[in-house]
Design a protein around this motif. Structure first.
Motif, short mmCIF file in Angstrom:
data_model
loop_
_atom_site.label_atom_id
_atom_site.label_comp_id
_atom_site.label_asym_id
_atom_site.label_seq_id
_atom_site.Cartn_x
_atom_site.Cartn_y
_atom_site.Cartn_z
N ASP A 1 0.80 -1.22 0.00
CA ASP A 1 0.00 0.00 0.00
C ASP A 1 0.84 1.27 0.00
N LEU A 2 2.16 1.15 0.21
CA LEU A 2 3.05 2.32 0.13
C LEU A 2 3.78 2.39 -1.21
N GLY A 3 3.42 1.49 -2.12
CA GLY A 3 4.09 1.48 -3.42
C GLY A 3 5.45 0.81 -3.39
N VAL A 4 5.67 -0.07 -2.41
CA VAL A 4 6.97 -0.73 -2.24
C VAL A 4 6.91 -2.14 -2.80
N ALA A 5 7.96 -2.53 -3.52
CA ALA A 5 8.06 -3.87 -4.10
C ALA A 5 9.21 -4.62 -3.44
N TRP A 6 9.02 -5.94 -3.31
CA TRP A 6 10.09 -6.80 -2.82
C TRP A 6 11.02 -7.13 -3.98
N VAL A 7 12.31 -7.04 -3.75
CA VAL A 7 13.29 -7.28 -4.81
C VAL A 7 13.34 -8.78 -5.11
N PRO A 8 13.07 -9.17 -6.36
CA PRO A 8 13.08 -10.59 -6.72
C PRO A 8 14.50 -11.06 -7.06
N TYR A 9 15.33 -11.21 -6.06
CA TYR A 9 16.72 -11.58 -6.30
C TYR A 9 16.80 -12.92 -7.04
N ARG A 10 17.68 -12.93 -8.03
CA ARG A 10 17.87 -14.13 -8.82
C ARG A 10 18.91 -15.06 -8.21
N GLY A 11 19.89 -14.46 -7.54
CA GLY A 11 20.97 -15.23 -6.95
C GLY A 11 22.05 -14.30 -6.43
N PRO A 12 23.20 -14.82 -6.09
CA PRO A 12 24.29 -13.97 -5.60
C PRO A 12 24.83 -13.09 -6.72
N GLN A 13 25.79 -12.24 -6.38
CA GLN A 13 26.39 -11.36 -7.37
C GLN A 13 26.89 -12.17 -8.57
N LEU B 1 9.85 -7.78 -15.81
CA LEU B 1 9.60 -8.35 -17.13
C LEU B 1 8.99 -9.74 -17.03
N ASP B 2 9.41 -10.52 -16.02
CA ASP B 2 8.86 -11.86 -15.82
C ASP B 2 7.62 -11.86 -14.95
N GLN B 3 7.24 -10.66 -14.46
CA GLN B 3 6.15 -10.54 -13.48
C GLN B 3 6.37 -11.51 -12.32
N ARG B 4 7.58 -11.42 -11.78
CA ARG B 4 8.01 -12.31 -10.69
C ARG B 4 8.31 -11.50 -9.43
N LEU B 5 7.53 -10.47 -9.19
CA LEU B 5 7.74 -9.67 -7.99
C LEU B 5 7.02 -10.30 -6.81
N PRO B 6 7.72 -10.67 -5.76
CA PRO B 6 7.00 -11.13 -4.56
C PRO B 6 6.13 -10.01 -4.02
N TYR B 7 5.04 -10.37 -3.39
CA TYR B 7 4.18 -9.30 -2.88
C TYR B 7 3.34 -9.83 -1.71
N ARG B 8 2.87 -8.88 -0.95
CA ARG B 8 2.00 -9.17 0.18
C ARG B 8 0.74 -8.33 0.01
N PRO B 9 -0.38 -8.94 -0.41
CA PRO B 9 -1.61 -8.16 -0.59
C PRO B 9 -2.05 -7.51 0.72
N ALA B 10 -2.77 -6.41 0.59
CA ALA B 10 -3.20 -5.67 1.78
C ALA B 10 -4.13 -6.51 2.65
N TYR B 11 -4.93 -7.38 2.00
CA TYR B 11 -5.88 -8.17 2.79
C TYR B 11 -5.19 -9.21 3.66
#
Length: 735
Positions: free
Chosen positions: A282-294, A355-365
């Motif tokens: 609800d604050l417009g924040v997205a979880w970073v979908p890390y693919r792996g280490p550097q 691009l992959d629509q692979r953003l983790p998220y937590r719905p407000a509900y």
């Protein structure tokens, strides 16, 4: 019991309120937040896609590039050549800058160039040599470039620098709905010349750094002076799709974060751009979908690009990000992947995830769902108070396993970030509190039982009593069928006259200790010691369905133990010790009895008196053990010699008595016992001739058995002085 259950319920309310308040945001528990972060990192690391994504390439201003091209910042002319190389020679699709150009390259050159007229067709090359910033701007112009800038969470005394992207912002104030978003207080942006040449730009810093300093989430939108601005990765994706604007997905209800504080019932759920739906909180924040280490994206040194030494296949058609992994340029971040992670690769992960629509998220509900799950767990916790500790442990483990598995499934299959720590801690807290309380009550119960019964009851029974939470072992008297035993040393008075007090004391210790051990081994309770005599009973305080058998086993064991002690006593100059035991079974009164001055846990009743008489009568028959018929009938597999119908003083009804001989089957002994039983038939009928013949045959065949001689002498006396009325009962004249 009901009182303890009620107290457990009241005790369980403490963690319920504690974690429900945390889940509803009424208060914050930093240590719970830290644990939630650790769990999130673990889930992330267990489900990393891995591999290298070639779509996003990082043009790295690394240590090697700094050695080759000089220290940062590089001249703008060199950066212009870098941009031209990337697009003209390597055919890059899109380029983003994870850096800001807020200061002019050469102040003197810029002032000189500003005084010179610029032709309508654009600045000539000779003019660009005097103005490197204009040279850089011309390289950016008409190319798919997204510049970077940053926001400040607090107002800077020096004020803001540079110019925000043009046109600014991505959504003007009239189009922004009334929703709570992160608000900036200042910014650091690019020179107006550069911002005009490359109007696409996005902020590259995060104002949502977690308390532990780890980059897990990044705001995709920030408000500043009524306008809405986009994050660098989002700006690059929007430019990639050629979209002029983005759409906000607004939901109603389920206010989360600080939405309820603003009084708004609307909240942001997602951002739509180029056909993609990007979930945010609800604050417009997205979880970073890390693919792996550097290294999860290709890296090419910036110096190698300038020198034309990069494989064209790496950059052709790719999305480029210019950033730095050099430690001296301070763009290393702490992430769930590793402690020093290049900030530019964070943006690469975001671009690929979008691009992959692979953003983790937590719905407000999910805030409401978390509250519901905590209430459900609380209800289960209240149910646990009625279970045994073992069952409660199994239920708790099942709940924990189910919650962890369900949480992991929601994450792995749907990318949902569902809090789990509060639920797990609530479950564990409920179990531990109730178990601890039960253990305290059990410990208190054990100490009470030990204090009350430890003097009488074997330790194994005390433990067994304490493990029965529903059992009642009150000291008040109660009627119960039990078996009572009396044991006494034969001719102890004569024996004691020849011993000193010290020798006598030692003898009693050496006799009573092993006898007591045998009784307690067979679940017996010591009532008291009376000089050399022992009184014990079976069936209390803990009920024992096999109390007659256990009493018989104990008596046989005591006789065997005394025989085993004979060599030791003989070595000390003591005579051979013999013992008489009387056992009887029936209804008695058991409990704590006595006076205000002295109480003892004991048994009373006619059964007890008869057991004592049987112990005294055993010497008449030369039998070490004498038992009543009630005991005999309940242990039919014990070989017993039927001895007599005995009438004791003070008791109207005679009792049939037996001598137990053991539990091992013996054919020869069984035949002898049957002959004895048959011989008793004419004896009880008063047929002295037949009885005399039968017992004479037994005495001749079994001369070692003195009991047959006893009956022969008794029959002779009855023949000499016939009784007036013979009923087959031998009556004792003394107790």
């Amino acid at each position: 019991m009901r009182r303890h259950t009620l107290f457990k319920i009241l005790l369980s309310l403490i963690p319920m309120v504690f974690f429900l308040g945390q889940g509803r945001g009424l208060w914050t528990l930093p240590w719970v937040e830290r644990l939630e972060h650790l769990v999130y990192d673990l889930r992330l690391q267990l489900t990393l896609p891995g591999g290298r994504d070639p779509r996003v390439v990082i043009i790295d201003v690394d240590e090697a590039s700094l050695r080759a091209e000089g220290q940062w910042p590089w001249p703008r002319e060199r950066l212009a050549r870098l941009v031209e190389r990337l697009f003209d020679d390597y055919h890059l699709t899109l380029l983003g800058f994870d850096m800001v150009f807020a200061e002019p390259d050469s102040a003197q050159g810029s002032r000189l160039a500003q005084r010179l007229p610029v032709p309508a067709g654009g600045a000539p090359d000779w003019l660009l040599t005097f103005d490197p910033d204009r040279r850089f701007a011309e390289a950016l112009r008409n190319r798919p470039v997204v510049l970077g800038y940053y926001f400040n969470s607090v107002a800077s005394p020096a004020g803001s620098t540079g110019v925000l992207p043009l046109p600014a912002p991505v959504l003007p104030a009239p189009e922004i709905p009334e929703i709570p978003l992160i608000t900036a207080q200042g910014f650091g942006a690019n020179l107006a010349l550069l911002a005009e040449a490359a109007p696409s730009a996005g902020f590259f810093n995060s104002q949502t750094l977690d308390r532990d300093g780890v980059f897990r989430r990044v705001p995709l939108l920030t408000q500043y002076h009524g306008g809405l601005y986009e994050q660098l990765a989002l700006a690059m994706v929007r430019r990639l799709f050629g979209e002029d604007h983005l759409d906000l997905v607004i939901g109603a209800g389920y206010p989360g974060g600080v939405g309820h504080e603003s009084g708004s019932n609307q909240h942001l759920e997602a951002i739509r751009v180029g056909g993609l739906t990007l979930p945010v909180d609800d604050l417009g924040v997205a979880w970073v979908p890390y693919r792996g280490p550097q290294g999860s994206f290709p890296y090419v040194p910036a110096a190698a690009v300038l020198a034309g030494q990069v494989d064209p296949a790496v950059l052709d058609g790719a999305i480029g990000l210019i950033g730095s992994t050099a430690p001296g340029l301070l763009d290393l971040r702490t992430t769930p992947m590793q402690a020093s992670y290049p900030g530019v690769e964070v943006h690469a992960n975001l671009i690929a995830g979008m691009l992959d629509q692979r953003l983790p998220y937590r719905p407000a509900y999910f805030e409401g769902i978390e509250g519901v799950q905590l209430v459900l767990l609380s209800a289960v916790g209240l149910w646990l108070v009625r279970l045994s500790p073992g069952a409660a442990l199994l239920v708790t483990l099942a709940i924990l396993l189910f919650w962890v598995a369900g949480n992991f499934w929601l994450w792995h299959s749907h990318g949902l970030v569902v809090p789990v720590v509060s639920a797990l801690l609530l479950t564990l807290s409920l179990y531990l509190l109730q178990t601890s309380y039960s253990l305290l009550i059990q410990d208190r119960r054990e100490r009470q039982i030990t204090r009350l019964f430890g003097q009488y009851v074997p330790p194994t029974l005390v433990t067994e009593m304490s493990e029965r939470p529903g059992g009642s072992f009150a000291l008040e008297g109660e009627s119960r069928e039990m078996t009572v035993l009396f044991a006494d040393l034969q001719d102890f008075t004569t024996l004691s006259e020849g011993l000193s007090p010290r020798q006598l004391s030692r003898l009693m210790h050496d006799f009573l200790n092993p006898m007591t051990a045998v009784i307690q081994t067979h679940r017996g309770t010591i009532d008291k010691y009376i000089g050399d005599a022992i009184m014990a009973f079976w069936g209390a305080p803990l009920a024992d369905p096999e109390h007659p058998r256990h009493a018989l086993q104990a008596a046989l064991g005591m006789v065997a133990q005394l025989q085993a002690l004979a060599p030791e006593f003989a070595a000390r100059g003591l005579p051979v010790l013999k013992m008489r035991i009387g056992i009887n079974t029936g209804l008695v009164r058991v409990g704590n009895m006595g006076s205000d001055f002295r109480m003892s846990y004991t048994v009373l009743g006619d059964v007890v008196n008869l057991a004592s008489r049987l112990e005294s009568a055993a010497k008449i028959y030369g039998a070490p053990i004498l038992i009543g018929r009630a005991t005999r009938d309940q242990v039919p597999d014990c070989l017993c010699r039927e001895l007599d119908d005995l009438g004791v003083k003070g008791r109207a009804e005679p009792v049939r008595v037996f001598e137990p001989l053991g539990f091992e089957q013996n054919l020869a002994l069984s035949e002898e016992l049957e002959q004895h039983r048959q011989a008793l038939v004419p004896y009880r009928q008063g047929d002295w001739v037949a009885a005399l013949a039968a017992f004479s045959a037994l005495a001749t065949r079994y001369p070692q058995q003195s009991v047959y001689t006893l009956f022969l002498n008794r029959i002779s006396s009855l023949q000499t002085l016939p009784p007036g009325h013979w009923d087959g009962v031998f009556r004792l004249d003394a107790k």
